[in-house]
Enzyme design. Structure first.
Site, mmCIF file in Angstrom:
data_model
loop_
_atom_site.group_PDB
_atom_site.id
_atom_site.type_symbol
_atom_site.label_atom_id
_atom_site.label_comp_id
_atom_site.label_asym_id
_atom_site.label_seq_id
_atom_site.Cartn_x
_atom_site.Cartn_y
_atom_site.Cartn_z
ATOM 1 N N LYS A 13 -1.790 -4.636 -14.240
ATOM 2 C CA LYS A 13 -1.076 -5.903 -14.050
ATOM 3 C C LYS A 13 -1.997 -7.096 -14.315
ATOM 4 O O LYS A 13 -1.639 -8.016 -15.022
ATOM 5 C CB LYS A 13 -0.549 -6.048 -12.607
ATOM 6 C CG LYS A 13 0.474 -5.037 -12.200
ATOM 7 C CD LYS A 13 1.071 -5.376 -10.823
ATOM 8 C CE LYS A 13 0.084 -5.357 -9.676
ATOM 9 N NZ LYS A 13 -0.520 -4.061 -9.398
ATOM 10 N N ARG A 88 5.673 -8.495 -3.148
ATOM 11 C CA ARG A 88 5.374 -7.091 -2.904
ATOM 12 C C ARG A 88 6.302 -6.488 -1.852
ATOM 13 O O ARG A 88 6.176 -5.313 -1.547
ATOM 14 C CB ARG A 88 3.938 -6.956 -2.410
ATOM 15 C CG ARG A 88 2.937 -6.500 -3.483
ATOM 16 C CD ARG A 88 1.576 -6.568 -2.841
ATOM 17 N NE ARG A 88 0.569 -5.750 -3.418
ATOM 18 C CZ ARG A 88 -0.432 -6.188 -4.194
ATOM 19 N NH1 ARG A 88 -0.453 -7.440 -4.584
ATOM 20 N NH2 ARG A 88 -1.366 -5.360 -4.579
ATOM 21 N N ARG A 127 -12.976 0.939 -12.041
ATOM 22 C CA ARG A 127 -12.787 -0.505 -12.243
ATOM 23 C C ARG A 127 -13.988 -1.292 -11.730
ATOM 24 O O ARG A 127 -14.487 -1.045 -10.636
ATOM 25 C CB ARG A 127 -11.514 -0.944 -11.514
ATOM 26 C CG ARG A 127 -11.260 -2.421 -11.559
ATOM 27 C CD ARG A 127 -9.815 -2.761 -11.387
ATOM 28 N NE ARG A 127 -9.285 -2.487 -10.061
ATOM 29 C CZ ARG A 127 -7.997 -2.650 -9.745
ATOM 30 N NH1 ARG A 127 -7.139 -3.052 -10.662
ATOM 31 N NH2 ARG A 127 -7.580 -2.412 -8.530
ATOM 32 N N ARG A 160 -14.627 -3.280 -6.178
ATOM 33 C CA ARG A 160 -13.922 -3.745 -4.976
ATOM 34 C C ARG A 160 -13.962 -2.696 -3.877
ATOM 35 O O ARG A 160 -13.744 -1.513 -4.130
ATOM 36 C CB ARG A 160 -12.466 -4.054 -5.335
ATOM 37 C CG ARG A 160 -12.281 -5.393 -5.990
ATOM 38 C CD ARG A 160 -10.918 -5.541 -6.592
ATOM 39 N NE ARG A 160 -9.838 -5.174 -5.688
ATOM 40 C CZ ARG A 160 -8.545 -5.249 -6.013
ATOM 41 N NH1 ARG A 160 -8.198 -5.688 -7.212
ATOM 42 N NH2 ARG A 160 -7.616 -4.908 -5.160
ATOM 43 N N ARG A 171 -3.089 2.592 -0.691
ATOM 44 C CA ARG A 171 -2.419 1.491 -1.402
ATOM 45 C C ARG A 171 -1.255 2.010 -2.247
ATOM 46 O O ARG A 171 -0.226 1.346 -2.370
ATOM 47 C CB ARG A 171 -3.428 0.731 -2.269
ATOM 48 C CG ARG A 171 -4.371 -0.132 -1.421
ATOM 49 C CD ARG A 171 -5.586 -0.596 -2.197
ATOM 50 N NE ARG A 171 -5.269 -1.405 -3.347
ATOM 51 C CZ ARG A 171 -6.078 -1.566 -4.386
ATOM 52 N NH1 ARG A 171 -7.265 -0.961 -4.415
ATOM 53 N NH2 ARG A 171 -5.716 -2.321 -5.386
HETATM 54 P P1 AMP Z 1 -4.426 -6.798 -5.571
HETATM 55 O O1 AMP Z 1 -5.618 -7.496 -6.083
HETATM 56 O O2 AMP Z 1 -3.138 -7.346 -6.132
HETATM 57 O O3 AMP Z 1 -4.512 -5.296 -5.729
HETATM 58 O O4 AMP Z 1 -4.351 -7.090 -3.993
HETATM 59 C C1 AMP Z 1 -5.404 -6.679 -3.129
HETATM 60 C C2 AMP Z 1 -4.929 -6.689 -1.702
HETATM 61 O O5 AMP Z 1 -4.534 -8.017 -1.327
HETATM 62 C C3 AMP Z 1 -3.709 -5.836 -1.401
HETATM 63 O O6 AMP Z 1 -4.036 -4.469 -1.168
HETATM 64 C C4 AMP Z 1 -3.153 -6.521 -0.146
HETATM 65 O O7 AMP Z 1 -3.938 -6.192 1.004
HETATM 66 C C5 AMP Z 1 -3.409 -7.986 -0.446
HETATM 67 N N1 AMP Z 1 -2.260 -8.602 -1.158
HETATM 68 C C6 AMP Z 1 -2.236 -9.112 -2.416
HETATM 69 N N2 AMP Z 1 -1.028 -9.599 -2.732
HETATM 70 C C7 AMP Z 1 -0.241 -9.381 -1.639
HETATM 71 C C8 AMP Z 1 1.131 -9.633 -1.339
HETATM 72 N N3 AMP Z 1 1.963 -10.198 -2.237
HETATM 73 N N4 AMP Z 1 1.584 -9.267 -0.110
HETATM 74 C C9 AMP Z 1 0.781 -8.713 0.805
HETATM 75 N N5 AMP Z 1 -0.520 -8.415 0.580
HETATM 76 C C10 AMP Z 1 -1.037 -8.761 -0.637
#
Ligand code: AMP
Length: 221
Positions: A13, A88, A127, A160, A171
């Site tokens: 994404k 989400r 990653r 990360r 996740r």
């Molecule tokens: P990402 O970088 O999109 O994989 O997001 C990393 C982490 O940030 C996720 O595992 C969640 O803990 C938090 N996070 C990011 N976007 C959201 C969202 N829209 N709603 C809730 N938690 C989020």
């Protein structure tokens, strides 16, 4: 044009949203990046989000919705916005619809990227990302020229903490339970076109499919 990138962790994404936003001049809003920046800066938002992120769980809706409303209020939506990692959950999608409605807008496209779980776990394990400019690499198939250094800005790349295999599996479970229902939410009458794209292909091939889905024009045009 309001575009949502939907899909499990590691499906591409962020990489694809970046390419699309650079090529079309859309504003790229990545909630994960915003939260990581808040953590680095030690803000109250960052402190509230920390424990949820480290466990691979979702940050509570009210925190995320407030954060995104602030960002949307400041962007020029006429110029196009690509939402990466938001919404989400169904309540987040409903809140987004309300916010856009107030601006006289609505979601135009939902781009759903898919790939098998074993591919996602491997991709996420490899990653590496640049904490400064946000460029993302993969040690298996998109390594930087110099090991551990960002090609674009020379900063030291990081893995990360929530990309470790156990947290990634959590996740993925969270994605299936809480985020995948959005596919039906958007398919069943929310007015946006949902386009499913196989993310288990090269970055270029996926990119072409996504450009086609957004405006029927190829990546180079
Ligand atoms: P990402 O970088 O999109 O994989 O997001 C990393 C982490 O940030 C996720 O595992 C969640 O803990 C938090 N996070 C990011 N976007 C959201 C969202 N829209 N709603 C809730 N938690 C989020």
């Amino acid at each position: 044009m309001i575009v949502i990138m939907l899909g499990p962790p590691g499906v591409g994404k962020g990489t694809q949203a970046k390419l699309l936003s650079e090529a079309r001049g859309y504003r790229h809003v990545a909630t994960g990046d915003l939260l990581r920046a808040a953590r680095r800066e030690g803000t109250e938002l960052g402190r509230k989000a920390q424990a949820f992120m480290d466990r691979g769980e979702l940050v509570p809706d009210e925190i995320i919705i407030g954060m995104v409303e602030e960002v949307l209020g400041a962007v020029d939506p006429e110029g196009g916005v690509i939402l990466d990692g938001f919404p989400r959950t169904v309540p987040q999608a409903e809140a987004l619809a309300d916010s856009l409605d107030r601006l006289g807008l609505s979601v135009d496209r939902v781009l759903l990227l898919t790939a098998p779980d074993e591919v996602l776990v491997k991709r996420v394990a490899g990653r590496r990302s640049c904490p400064v400019c946000g460029k993302v690499y993969n040690v298996h198939f998109n390594a930087p020229a110099e090991d551990g250094r960002c090609d674009a800005c020379g900063s030291e790349l990081v893995h990360r903490a929530d990309d470790d295999p156990e947290t990634v599996r959590n996740r993925l479970g969270v994605y299936r339970r809480q985020t995948e229902p959005l596919v039906d939410f958007y398919r069943n009458g929310a007015g946006a076109a949902v386009v499913e794209v196989d993310g288990n292909r090269s970055v270029d091939t996926v990119q072409s499919a996504l450009f086609e889905a957004v405006d029927g024009r190829g990546a180079g045009t």
